[in-house]
Design a protein around this motif. Sequence first.
Motif, mmCIF file in Angstrom:
data_model
loop_
_atom_site.group_PDB
_atom_site.id
_atom_site.type_symbol
_atom_site.label_atom_id
_atom_site.label_comp_id
_atom_site.label_asym_id
_atom_site.label_seq_id
_atom_site.Cartn_x
_atom_site.Cartn_y
_atom_site.Cartn_z
ATOM 1 N N ASP A 151 0.821 -1.215 0.000
ATOM 2 C CA ASP A 151 0.000 0.000 0.000
ATOM 3 C C ASP A 151 0.855 1.266 0.000
ATOM 4 O O ASP A 151 0.514 2.248 -0.646
ATOM 5 N N GLY A 152 1.970 1.245 0.727
ATOM 6 C CA GLY A 152 2.829 2.428 0.791
ATOM 7 C C GLY A 152 3.322 2.842 -0.581
ATOM 8 O O GLY A 152 3.356 4.034 -0.912
ATOM 9 N N SER A 153 3.686 1.856 -1.410
ATOM 10 C CA SER A 153 4.141 2.138 -2.779
ATOM 11 C C SER A 153 3.005 2.708 -3.622
ATOM 12 O O SER A 153 3.203 3.627 -4.416
ATOM 13 N N ALA A 154 1.802 2.137 -3.452
ATOM 14 C CA ALA A 154 0.637 2.633 -4.200
ATOM 15 C C ALA A 154 0.356 4.093 -3.862
ATOM 16 O O ALA A 154 0.119 4.920 -4.751
ATOM 17 N N GLN A 155 0.414 4.423 -2.568
ATOM 18 C CA GLN A 155 0.161 5.799 -2.137
ATOM 19 C C GLN A 155 1.219 6.748 -2.681
ATOM 20 O O GLN A 155 0.916 7.849 -3.156
ATOM 21 N N ALA A 156 2.502 6.312 -2.610
ATOM 22 C CA ALA A 156 3.603 7.165 -3.088
ATOM 23 C C ALA A 156 3.488 7.410 -4.592
ATOM 24 O O ALA A 156 3.703 8.529 -5.070
ATOM 25 N N LEU A 157 3.133 6.355 -5.334
ATOM 26 C CA LEU A 157 2.988 6.483 -6.793
ATOM 27 C C LEU A 157 1.820 7.394 -7.131
ATOM 28 O O LEU A 157 1.903 8.219 -8.050
ATOM 29 N N LYS A 158 0.721 7.272 -6.406
ATOM 30 C CA LYS A 158 -0.458 8.127 -6.618
ATOM 31 C C LYS A 158 -0.076 9.599 -6.452
ATOM 32 O O LYS A 158 -0.389 10.444 -7.299
ATOM 33 N N GLU A 159 0.614 9.915 -5.347
ATOM 34 C CA GLU A 159 1.002 11.304 -5.079
ATOM 35 C C GLU A 159 1.946 11.824 -6.156
ATOM 36 O O GLU A 159 1.807 12.959 -6.630
ATOM 37 N N ALA A 160 2.919 10.984 -6.555
ATOM 38 C CA ALA A 160 3.902 11.406 -7.564
ATOM 39 C C ALA A 160 3.223 11.677 -8.910
ATOM 40 O O ALA A 160 3.564 12.638 -9.602
ATOM 41 N N LEU A 161 2.259 10.840 -9.286
ATOM 42 C CA LEU A 161 1.565 11.011 -10.568
ATOM 43 C C LEU A 161 0.668 12.244 -10.571
ATOM 44 O O LEU A 161 0.657 13.013 -11.527
ATOM 45 N N GLU A 162 -0.093 12.431 -9.494
ATOM 46 C CA GLU A 162 -1.032 13.557 -9.457
ATOM 47 C C GLU A 162 -0.315 14.901 -9.395
ATOM 48 O O GLU A 162 -0.878 15.916 -9.782
#
Length: 408
Positions: free
Chosen positions: A217-228
């Motif tokens: 989940d931590g990777s998913a959250q980090a990727l979401k923030e980086a993309l947005e």
Amino acid sequence: AIDHAKDAGVPIIVAINKIDLEDANPQKVKQELSNYELIPEEWGGSTLFAEISAKKKLHIEDLLDLILIQAEMLELKANDKLLAKGTVIEAKLDLGRGSVSTILVQNGTLRVGDPFVVGIFSGKVRAMFNDQGKSINDAGPSTPIEVIGITGVPNAGDPFEGVVSEKFAKQISQKRLEYTRIESAKKVKKVTLESLNEMIKEGEMQELRIIVKADVDGSAQALKEALEKLSNNEVRVKVIHLGTGGINESDVMLASASNAIIIGYHVRPTGKVAETADKENVSIKFYNIIFEATDDIKAAMEGMLSPDIKEEIIGNGDIKQVFKISKLGTVAGAIVTNGKIERTSKVRIIRDGIVIFDGELKSLKRFKDDAKLVEVGQECGFGLEDYNDLKEGDSFEAYRIVEIAKKL
């Protein structure tokens, strides 16, 4: 980090590390931090400083004392007689153990067997482990623990709360899941090619929709923030769904309905998902490094996608048996279920939708003879370069690298 702490109204304790080094200069560090309004008490400020050496274990006790002093000044208290409350620090889908979450207990006491609700999921504590990986039966306030027994993978930051019964926990979970589905349905906006083309002609701000699936989940959250964060005045990047585990058909259908692309981080499609994606004309991109994903999306937004090196899946199969051979290591006895596998192929080993190995073949054999090619329906044996953790039931994916035009 300082801005985050200030915004949350949280006091900061500064630990100046590596003071055992000859060129250590704690005064310089204090001077630089004073520019960020972290002024030591001896200089008339209110920030607590400890000069330590983690390597030499110098003044660690002083640091612990400062933490206790700060906690006393803030009157931080907890009641260990209550049902446990806490927060999810990290969560993942673990092979063999199911959903595993790292929880920080903030109030009350959590015990093995206790029912609980965490985020939209419920559960019952099957086992708990402390920060040293040792099994424990109970955990009081301020204790970080790993909990097994959750019905799904919660998000980092989700609240964790013990409840009186397992039945009550399931009722709360079902309600929360229902509300989540309603909110998700509101957010997903169907867009036809005609309306999208019309929006482009009119020069309106476009929306690039993305579904993110990752191994934790931590990777998913980090990727979401980086993309947005890539959003600009012309194109808005919006992650409409993120989750952990392999990419499934629900993800593909959501992408199809909402005109989105799917990004997989350390995960692969499960079952016949790839076929469904081709049928629905849904693009799935795979990455192992976050900045590669953000670079690709940024390049696509700027219309600067250049030809790139990409992989081509040439075959799939299943591992039926595993053999331990003293000189060769672990060898997999497998069958090719689709396409083919070549001696020069690169190979991924997939377990429960998660990629556990991605690399080169060490050997490929048909019966006892070396083979250059094994085709669909044929059995084979293969070994991997520098990897031996193979198990019966694992699946494999053979692929090769080709140069094609990069596109989303």
